[in-house]
Enzyme design. Structure first.
Site, PDB file in Angstrom:
ATOM      1  CB  SER A 106     -48.054  83.184 -84.128  1.00 42.31           C
ATOM      2  OG  SER A 106     -47.242  82.760 -83.127  1.00 42.31           O
ATOM      3  CE  LYS A 107     -43.149  88.677 -87.297  1.00 41.37           C
ATOM      4  NZ  LYS A 107     -43.497  88.517 -88.835  1.00 41.37           N
ATOM      5  N   GLY A 108     -42.764  86.020 -83.209  1.00 42.41           N
ATOM      6  CA  GLY A 108     -41.888  85.588 -82.276  1.00 42.41           C
ATOM      7  C   GLY A 108     -40.747  86.883 -82.218  1.00 42.41           C
TER       8      GLY A 108
END
Length: 476
Positions: A106-108
């Site tokens: 995941s990444k934000g």
């Protein structure tokens, strides 16, 4: 950084993925399932600052849920966009699989320059961003666990953890909703240094195998090797510090936002770091030569080049002029797909980002486990270990007396042997073991398969193979 005919960061990741899967026997449907991003959430929220409402845009992308929770940092930068976040999320999937951390990717990101806001304003923005993500379970101990990235650190993670806890007052595992927290807020010893330490362990493992050293056209050990570091942020600083202080490397160049410092006799990293903190850049640093065009220093003659800041710094415009025989990607995506091809043809060995900077997620994994177990590592066994070692030392000293004191244990040996492992020692041990084993799996594929010419392809083959096995086990 855009160069004519240069693939974007996301295209680079897809190109490298495709290069690897072409060497695998995966069903087309499974190949597509692994490649695509599962979901990306875009949030636009307002915060009242300086007398009026400002609207911010943020992202949280989930690439693969073959294992849960999914894991990946949150970065604060003006350049943040959906394509970049999705590419970084994909890299996280492969990175976690490679180092056997039980997470999906995941990444934000938040489109913001954190330098434009004071601490209180940043806290308001961060808490609101965390609220928007947490209420959709995009921050959650068992579903989605962020960490620091470019532009964020322990402080922001503490705010996020507190915001989640306020929203989930009965969740006993609330602290595990995010990693990279300060020690006094549920963090773990060694997390701040983890990515830089992982770069050091990666290079140590590279130099343990004569075949690898020969492939890069080098010889000897890490001791005395010349190093150029691009970016003296958290990762670059720790990598440079450990390589120079513990492995005998000579840091001959450091590239920062406002230019670069070079010194053939070696740069004192602590002194330069203090200068940057005090003056906001490297310009004016007295112990070296200043070059305004920092990018040109990437082309300096050196043994090891460590790009540790932004993606795409080594691209079609400068790849031909890169002279370092060994590049270790401490940042995410610093070498574009086009540059990668040029460098491979030149014989440059590249230790890829998905492995080289996996120290951060590895120690994040340890922190997450610590939060879920509610006890720090070493607390139960450290003193028992020391007592057991004391028995051995006492017995040896008794034996020495019986032999007329013909030999004695040196105080230095006694001190080191008697000290039980605390949390920091255990974290470093776990990180070293992880980096060694992951590298060995890449090395084996690299040297034993004739159709694999480089470490990046080897890394993708190992990681995609593990993700595919997870999906098959789920019945996909």
């Amino acid at each position: 950084m855009s160069v004519k005919n240069e693939p974007t960061f996301r295209e680079s990741v897809d190109l490298m993925f495709n290069r690897a899967v072409s060497l695998m026997d995966l069903p087309p449907g499974l190949e597509e399932k692994i490649r695509v991003c599962n979901a990306t959430y875009t949030v636009r929220f307002g915060v009242r600052l300086r007398g009026h409402i400002q609207t911010f845009t943020g992202y949280r992308s989930v690439h693969s849920e073959h294992m849960e929770p999914v894991k990946g940092g949150i970065r604060y930068a003006n350049s943040v966009n959906q394509d970049e976040v999705e590419a970084l999320a994909a890299l996280m999937t492969y990175k976690c699989a490679l180092v056997e951390a039980p997470f999906g990717g995941s990444k934000g990101g938040l489109c913001i320059d954190p330098r434009e806001y004071d601490e209180h304003e940043l806290e308001q923005i961060t808490r609101r961003f965390a609220y928007e993500l947490a209420k959709r379970d995009l921050i959650h101990p068992s579903q989605n666990v962020p960490a620091p990235d470019m532009g964020t650190g322990e402080r922001e993670m503490a705010w996020i953890a507190d915001q989640y806890a306020r929203m989930n007052t009965t969740d006993i595992n609330a602290k595990a909703c995010v990693t990279g927290k300060p020690l006094n807020a549920g963090g773990i010893a060694g997390r701040v240094e983890a990515t830089g330490r992982g770069v050091q362990y990666a290079l140590q493992e590279f130099f343990r195998d004569a075949r690898d050293i020969e492939q890069a056209g080098m010889q000897g050990t890490l001791d005395g090797k010349t190093v150029v570091v691009q970016g003296l942020g958290n990762v670059g600083y720790h990598a440079a510090k450990f390589l120079s202080e513990e492995d005998g490397c000579k840091i001959v160049g450091v590239i920062e936002r406002d230019g670069a410092i070079t010194n053939d006799d070696g740069i004192n990293i602590e002194n330069l770091r203090e200068w940057i903190i005090k003056h906001g850049g490297v310009k004016g640093y007295p112990d070296g030569s200043y070059t305004e065009n920092g990018a040109a220093v990437l082309e300096t003659e050196c043994d090891i080049l460590v790009p540790a800041a932004m993606e795409g710094v080594i691209n079609l415009s400068n790849a031909e002029r890169i002279k370092a025989p060994l590049i270790i990607e401490a940042a995410n995506g610093p070498v574009t797909a086009g540059a990668d091809e040029i460098l491979r043809k030149k014989g440059t060995v590249i230790i890829p980002d998905m492995y080289a900077n996996a120290g951060g997620v590895t120690v994040s994994y340890f922190e997450w486990v610590k939060n879920l177990s509610h006890i720090r590592f070493g607390r139960m066994q450290r003193r028992q270990e020391e007592a057991r070692h004391q028995l051995v030392v006492d017995q040896l000293e008794e034996l020495s007396k019986a032999m007329g004191n013909s030999w004695t244990l040196t105080p230095d040996f006694k001190q080191k042997y008697l000290r039980g492992a605390g949390e920091l020692e255990l974290v470093r041990s776990g990180l070293d073991d992880t980096m060694r084993i992951a590298y060995q799996s890449m090395r084996e594929t690299w040297h034993e398969r004739e159709d694999v010419q480089d470490l990046r392809t080897a890394a993708y083959l190992v990681s995609i193979g593990k993700v595919a096995s997870s999906y098959r086990a789920k019945g996909l």
